[in-house]
Design an enzyme around this catalytic site. Sequence first.
Site: not given
Length: 283
Positions: A72, A108
């Site tokens: 990420k 997220d």
Amino acid sequence: VLGSDFLSRLTGSFSTGAASNPTVWMIEAAYRFHKLDWRYINCEVNPENLKFAVHGAKAMGWIGFNCSMPHKIKVIDFLDDLSDSARIIGAVNTVVISGSRLLGENTDGKGFLKSLDAVRPVKGAKALIFGAGGAARAVAIEIALAGCKELHVVNRDPGRGERLAELVSSCTSTKTCFSPWLGRFQIPDDIDIVINCTSIGLPPRVDVDFQVDTSTLLPRMTVADVIANPANTKFLQSARDRGCTVLDGRGMLVNQACIAFKLWTGHEPNSEVFKAALAEIAL
Ligand code: NDP
């Protein structure tokens, strides 16, 4: 009747430990439901190959991809631009390829916020987050941007926890503080929302003792966990036993997949299709 276009639109995911990632199951179900000739390919990519995977996706005309652990942060090196929240969070889990440009987004926190909104409003609330890793950063920034009044960060590694609290105070108007996680943590009684953003509860950490004084979890509190598999973590079960309103990590997982679907296809997703697909695999 055979069509004349045999070229599917490609999307997918790059991660290490890809076999346990159920997103492919939800997104492929949604492509079928929406009658889109699109594919989502779940790829096992180790850190040294991330660069080649990203270049490969671009070369093959992919529309976009997700990045999960451990890519990420590193993936940002290969992107052309970032959304505002991905820039603040410093991590990307969704990439949109538009022509020759790669745009990084972080869904997220947005996915979490959407599932929290269905249970209680975050605006004006006092929240406490356990954890200061990637998921915690995303959740903290999004709830702060959504108007959370005060945010208390609690983390085992004090340096990481302090950095997250400083990040939130410097980028948002949310009043923020940090406490090191020492012994059984006592939740202050004015907290409205408690969120586990650590990896405790995710295999192999299923039985790790969640160091909290459960008598300080009050029925008026909403208690959320980012862990989606297994969804009923021990921490959530203690909160349920104390009469709190609980929120497990599956909503966050579904919402994130819906956001990525919309970013790539432009179609409004039917979230029920994603939920049903997830239920099929009984997380
Ligand atoms: P990171 O590795 O970046 O962070 C892990 C965090 O957990 C750190 O704060 C770490 O503390 C803490 N931690 C781990 N073990 C312990 C322990 N024994 N005691 C106290 N603290 C501990 O992971 P991510 O933030 O990327 O992911 C966290 C979890 O979020 C994962 O389990 C993942 O499955 C879940 N997740 C769920 C999503 C969903 O859609 N439902 C989406 C994204 C993530 P320290 O800093 O002290 O090491």
